[in-house]
Write a protein that holds these residues in place. Structure first.
Motif, mmCIF file in Angstrom:
data_model
loop_
_atom_site.group_PDB
_atom_site.id
_atom_site.type_symbol
_atom_site.label_atom_id
_atom_site.label_comp_id
_atom_site.label_asym_id
_atom_site.label_seq_id
_atom_site.Cartn_x
_atom_site.Cartn_y
_atom_site.Cartn_z
ATOM 1 N N VAL A 21 10.889 8.764 -9.892
ATOM 2 C CA VAL A 21 10.777 8.379 -8.472
ATOM 3 C C VAL A 21 12.054 8.875 -7.798
ATOM 4 C CG1 VAL A 21 9.875 6.867 -6.991
ATOM 5 C CG2 VAL A 21 8.793 6.889 -9.418
ATOM 6 N N ARG A 22 10.968 10.136 -6.935
ATOM 7 C CA ARG A 22 12.584 10.531 -6.363
ATOM 8 C C ARG A 22 13.177 9.326 -5.246
ATOM 9 N NH1 ARG A 22 11.085 14.696 -1.040
ATOM 10 N NH2 ARG A 22 13.611 15.009 -0.703
ATOM 11 N N ASP A 23 14.358 9.349 -5.184
ATOM 12 C CA ASP A 23 15.185 8.395 -4.968
ATOM 13 C C ASP A 23 15.236 7.182 -4.748
ATOM 14 O OD1 ASP A 23 15.651 10.385 -2.297
ATOM 15 O OD2 ASP A 23 13.750 9.720 -1.374
ATOM 16 N N ILE A 24 15.306 6.833 -6.140
ATOM 17 C CA ILE A 24 15.666 5.637 -6.808
ATOM 18 C C ILE A 24 16.269 5.917 -7.964
ATOM 19 C CG2 ILE A 24 14.660 3.642 -7.903
ATOM 20 C CD1 ILE A 24 12.151 4.009 -6.590
ATOM 21 N N TYR A 25 16.635 5.720 -8.337
ATOM 22 C CA TYR A 25 18.206 6.163 -8.977
ATOM 23 C C TYR A 25 18.609 4.638 -10.069
ATOM 24 C CZ TYR A 25 18.012 10.300 -6.922
ATOM 25 O OH TYR A 25 17.619 11.273 -6.073
ATOM 26 N N PHE A 26 18.773 4.931 -11.528
ATOM 27 C CA PHE A 26 19.336 3.511 -12.003
ATOM 28 C C PHE A 26 20.787 3.727 -12.292
ATOM 29 C CE2 PHE A 26 15.574 1.902 -14.819
ATOM 30 C CZ PHE A 26 15.090 1.545 -13.141
ATOM 31 N N SER A 42 18.351 5.332 -2.785
ATOM 32 C CA SER A 42 18.568 6.257 -1.234
ATOM 33 C C SER A 42 17.796 7.385 -0.829
ATOM 34 C CB SER A 42 19.332 7.390 -2.332
ATOM 35 O OG SER A 42 19.046 8.006 -3.007
ATOM 36 N N HIS A 43 16.689 6.257 0.146
ATOM 37 C CA HIS A 43 15.779 7.550 0.215
ATOM 38 C C HIS A 43 16.699 7.287 2.027
ATOM 39 C CE1 HIS A 43 11.996 9.581 2.911
ATOM 40 N NE2 HIS A 43 11.503 8.896 1.240
ATOM 41 N N GLU A 50 14.480 0.754 2.719
ATOM 42 C CA GLU A 50 14.343 -0.745 3.204
ATOM 43 C C GLU A 50 12.490 -1.239 2.532
ATOM 44 O OE1 GLU A 50 13.874 -4.414 6.362
ATOM 45 O OE2 GLU A 50 14.110 -2.279 7.217
ATOM 46 N N LEU A 51 12.128 -0.865 2.604
ATOM 47 C CA LEU A 51 10.407 -0.786 2.394
ATOM 48 C C LEU A 51 10.621 -0.818 0.372
ATOM 49 C CD1 LEU A 51 7.211 -0.674 2.522
ATOM 50 C CD2 LEU A 51 7.477 1.310 2.578
ATOM 51 N N PHE A 52 11.026 0.385 0.085
ATOM 52 C CA PHE A 52 11.330 0.648 -1.871
ATOM 53 C C PHE A 52 11.803 -1.304 -1.686
ATOM 54 C CE2 PHE A 52 11.322 5.393 -2.937
ATOM 55 C CZ PHE A 52 10.098 4.927 -2.595
ATOM 56 N N PHE A 53 13.302 -1.191 -1.245
ATOM 57 C CA PHE A 53 13.731 -2.405 -1.682
ATOM 58 C C PHE A 53 13.474 -4.021 -1.460
ATOM 59 C CE2 PHE A 53 16.984 -5.931 -0.214
ATOM 60 C CZ PHE A 53 18.044 -5.791 -0.686
ATOM 61 N N LYS A 125 7.097 0.909 -12.740
ATOM 62 C CA LYS A 125 7.191 2.118 -11.635
ATOM 63 C C LYS A 125 5.288 2.621 -11.880
ATOM 64 C CE LYS A 125 7.985 6.381 -13.771
ATOM 65 N NZ LYS A 125 8.057 7.723 -14.925
ATOM 66 N N PRO A 126 4.590 2.168 -11.680
ATOM 67 C CA PRO A 126 3.215 2.766 -11.412
ATOM 68 C C PRO A 126 3.482 2.540 -9.696
ATOM 69 C CG PRO A 126 2.551 1.775 -13.514
ATOM 70 C CD PRO A 126 4.300 1.445 -13.354
ATOM 71 N N GLY A 127 3.813 1.306 -9.411
ATOM 72 C CA GLY A 127 4.096 1.156 -7.899
ATOM 73 C C GLY A 127 4.610 1.264 -7.575
ATOM 74 N N PHE A 128 5.407 2.043 -7.778
ATOM 75 C CA PHE A 128 6.787 3.118 -6.514
ATOM 76 C C PHE A 128 6.441 4.434 -7.115
ATOM 77 C CE2 PHE A 128 9.085 -0.934 -7.931
ATOM 78 C CZ PHE A 128 9.519 -0.910 -6.707
ATOM 79 N N GLU A 129 5.364 4.990 -7.440
ATOM 80 C CA GLU A 129 4.973 6.314 -7.790
ATOM 81 C C GLU A 129 3.326 6.962 -6.788
ATOM 82 O OE1 GLU A 129 5.143 7.302 -12.371
ATOM 83 O OE2 GLU A 129 3.128 6.017 -11.847
ATOM 84 N N SER A 130 3.424 5.883 -5.640
ATOM 85 C CA SER A 130 2.099 6.876 -4.592
ATOM 86 C C SER A 130 3.487 6.502 -3.787
ATOM 87 C CB SER A 130 1.320 5.546 -4.596
ATOM 88 O OG SER A 130 1.714 4.660 -4.885
#
Length: 130
Positions: A21-26, A42-43, A50-53, A125-130
């Motif tokens: 997922v773009r802009d999400i890193y471990f 890092s979007h 903030e939405l991802f957070f 992960k599926p919740g962040f892919e869209s």
């Protein structure tokens, strides 16, 4: 870590973990005065960051249950390049990657947490892919 498969039983490059997922890193770091592991958001659009957070916040109990501990949640702080990033992280202070005597402690800190991240990520992960 090389012989340890991911939660789906596949080979994985643990040190360069790809979330897909773009802009999400471990991120795992081992420096001269600490080691850390965390999720970095890092979007460049701070509202989306903030939405991802907030979305990760909805899974906080699951994450901390899998990890077995509470972590630090930091919304939009400047990284080493001055760019705003959000982090969910755990820090191991007072270790030095240049000191081989600290390596067992650093590895014991990072290894179970990245494996737990992988388990957690497979569930959400599926919740962040869209």
């Amino acid at each position: 870590m090389k012989p340890i498969p991911n939660s789906e039983g596949r080979r994985i490059n643990w040190t360069n973990y790809k979330t897909g997922v773009r802009d999400i890193y471990f991120r795992m770091k081992a420096e001269n005065d600490f080691a850390s592991i965390g999720i970095e958001l890092s979007h460049s659009d701070e509202e989306l960051q903030e939405l991802f957070f907030d979305q990760f916040g909805q899974f906080r109990k699951m994450l901390e249950s899998i990890l077995g501990e509470e972590w630090d949640w930091k919304l939009q702080q400047a990284n080493e390049f001055g760019k705003p990033v959000s982090r969910i992280e755990k820090i191991l202070p007072d270790v030095n990657v240049m000191d081989s005597e600290d390596w067992p402690e650093i590895i014991s800190f990072l290894k179970p947490r990245i494996i737990a991240f992988d388990e957690f990520w497979e569930n959400v992960k599926p919740g962040f892919e869209s």
